[in-house]
Design an enzyme around this catalytic site. Sequence first.
Site, PDB file in Angstrom:
ATOM      1  N   ARG A  58       0.804  -1.218   0.000  1.00 52.07           N
ATOM      2  CA  ARG A  58       0.000   0.000   0.000  1.00 52.07           C
ATOM      3  C   ARG A  58       0.841   1.274   0.000  1.00 52.07           C
ATOM      4  O   ARG A  58       0.593   2.188  -0.784  1.00 52.07           O
ATOM      5  CB  ARG A  58      -0.938   0.045   1.222  1.00 52.07           C
ATOM      6  CG  ARG A  58      -2.200  -0.734   1.047  1.00 52.07           C
ATOM      7  CD  ARG A  58      -2.622  -1.340   2.354  1.00 52.07           C
ATOM      8  NE  ARG A  58      -1.671  -2.359   2.714  1.00 52.07           N
ATOM      9  CZ  ARG A  58      -1.786  -3.638   2.336  1.00 52.07           C
ATOM     10  NH1 ARG A  58      -2.824  -4.031   1.680  1.00 52.07           N
ATOM     11  NH2 ARG A  58      -0.861  -4.519   2.637  1.00 52.07           N
ATOM     12  N   LYS A  85      25.108  -5.101  -2.262  1.00 50.70           N
ATOM     13  CA  LYS A  85      26.574  -5.093  -2.314  1.00 50.70           C
ATOM     14  C   LYS A  85      27.157  -4.382  -1.104  1.00 50.70           C
ATOM     15  O   LYS A  85      28.350  -4.102  -1.061  1.00 50.70           O
ATOM     16  CB  LYS A  85      27.044  -4.398  -3.599  1.00 50.70           C
ATOM     17  CG  LYS A  85      26.519  -5.040  -4.871  1.00 50.70           C
ATOM     18  CD  LYS A  85      27.035  -4.277  -6.091  1.00 50.70           C
ATOM     19  CE  LYS A  85      26.404  -4.791  -7.371  1.00 50.70           C
ATOM     20  NZ  LYS A  85      26.725  -3.932  -8.527  1.00 50.70           N
ATOM     21  N   ARG A 106      11.605   3.749   3.470  1.00 48.47           N
ATOM     22  CA  ARG A 106      11.201   2.733   4.458  1.00 48.47           C
ATOM     23  C   ARG A 106      12.431   1.931   4.832  1.00 48.47           C
ATOM     24  O   ARG A 106      13.144   1.427   3.962  1.00 48.47           O
ATOM     25  CB  ARG A 106      10.122   1.807   3.900  1.00 48.47           C
ATOM     26  CG  ARG A 106       9.843   0.645   4.848  1.00 48.47           C
ATOM     27  CD  ARG A 106       8.612  -0.128   4.507  1.00 48.47           C
ATOM     28  NE  ARG A 106       7.419   0.637   4.804  1.00 48.47           N
ATOM     29  CZ  ARG A 106       6.183   0.144   4.746  1.00 48.47           C
ATOM     30  NH1 ARG A 106       5.985  -1.111   4.392  1.00 48.47           N
ATOM     31  NH2 ARG A 106       5.142   0.897   5.041  1.00 48.47           N
ATOM     32  N   HIS A 132       5.408   5.907  11.495  1.00 44.12           N
ATOM     33  CA  HIS A 132       4.890   5.813  10.122  1.00 44.12           C
ATOM     34  C   HIS A 132       3.925   7.000   9.940  1.00 44.12           C
ATOM     35  O   HIS A 132       2.708   6.836   9.910  1.00 44.12           O
ATOM     36  CB  HIS A 132       4.167   4.476   9.961  1.00 44.12           C
ATOM     37  CG  HIS A 132       3.900   4.055   8.548  1.00 44.12           C
ATOM     38  ND1 HIS A 132       3.991   4.918   7.468  1.00 44.12           N
ATOM     39  CD2 HIS A 132       3.523   2.854   8.036  1.00 44.12           C
ATOM     40  CE1 HIS A 132       3.683   4.242   6.354  1.00 44.12           C
ATOM     41  NE2 HIS A 132       3.401   2.998   6.676  1.00 44.12           N
TER      42      HIS A 132
HETATM   43  C1  NCD Z   1       2.064  -1.187   8.042  1.00 45.52           C
HETATM   44  C2  NCD Z   1       3.551  -0.967   8.190  1.00 45.52           C
HETATM   45  O1  NCD Z   1       4.317  -1.200   7.257  1.00 45.52           O
HETATM   46  O2  NCD Z   1       3.925  -0.523   9.266  1.00 45.52           O
HETATM   47  N1  NCD Z   1       1.653  -1.340   6.731  1.00 45.52           N
HETATM   48  C3  NCD Z   1       1.348  -0.213   6.007  1.00 45.52           C
HETATM   49  O3  NCD Z   1       2.189   0.618   5.752  1.00 45.52           O
HETATM   50  N2  NCD Z   1       0.075  -0.043   5.614  1.00 45.52           N
HETATM   51  C4  NCD Z   1       1.504  -2.187   8.969  1.00 45.52           C
HETATM   52  C5  NCD Z   1       2.097  -3.560   9.044  1.00 45.52           C
HETATM   53  O4  NCD Z   1       3.059  -3.899   8.367  1.00 45.52           O
HETATM   54  O5  NCD Z   1       1.567  -4.342   9.843  1.00 45.52           O
END
Ligand code: NCD
Length: 292
Positions: A58, A85, A106, A132
């Site tokens: 997502r 690498k 991320r 997040h």
């Molecule tokens: C979440 C995350 O990556 O923290 N997913 C997301 O971004 N919608 C939740 C999860 O991984 O459980």
Amino acid sequence: MLTDKSEWKGVSITSVSQFARSGVDLVMRKAETMREAKIREDLKGKVLGLLFYEPSTRTRCSFEAAMQRLGGTTVLVTQDSSIKKGESLEDTIKMLMCYCDGVVLRHPEPGASQRASQLGPIINAGDGIGEHPTQALLDVYTLSREMALEGKTIALIGDLKHGRTTHSLAKLLALYDVKLLYVAPDKLKMPDLGVAHEECSLEEAVEVADALYVTRIQKERFASVEEYDALKGSYKINPDLMTKAKSTCVVLHPLPRNDEIDPAFDSDPRAAYFRQAQNGMYVRMALLSLFF
Ligand code: NCD
């Protein structure tokens, strides 16, 4: 602090602590206009880097779609790159900043996006068990579309220890007049965020809450499979349990889910998690148009 009066352009977004309430309201209003827009050219010529050290569906796809819908483009880097690498986060960011106007990151380490933001404009798309922030914005956007948020009771359920979405959401909801309930197995309790809340059981939460925010147990954060297995399946939302909830009680989930929400509940109008995922794209369009 990011307010409705601030210059958002090029400002890295690493934590929800950066948002004033008026800044959140600005994103919400903008997201609503993005929902109405068909095709926009706001970001024509802009290139957004997507640097993902952890899996994503997502977050990655909605950032990508958001950029495309605004006329911009994306460059994707995953683990299948020179990361393999041994290239450092810093060097990888420096490279991406040569090609892109900003980077969505991320990463498994809390604070990684803060570190990366020393090198250019970064949007935190999840830093390990840290935060997040863009997810929290879309969660609040979804909650406020589903109900008048002020005065409501919101229950955060599941792996509150490792769940970065719940860390960001609890802090962001502190800007609203809402009552927060934490529901977690003993070993998965929320760290101290300095946010007012009450702890209760799943059954108690289901009876009183106006929204249930359910999360999966974050398997990848456990030291051993045994530790995870011991907690697996310890809570579950299903149609039977939801007969005890308010007829207006919405159920959110950042997704992906494992077994904590029975798919048999999906057809219930109170199941808001797929609407929530779509809202993510509009919120990210709003954020990107402010960011660029
Ligand atoms: C979440 C995350 O990556 O923290 N997913 C997301 O971004 N919608 C939740 C999860 O991984 O459980």
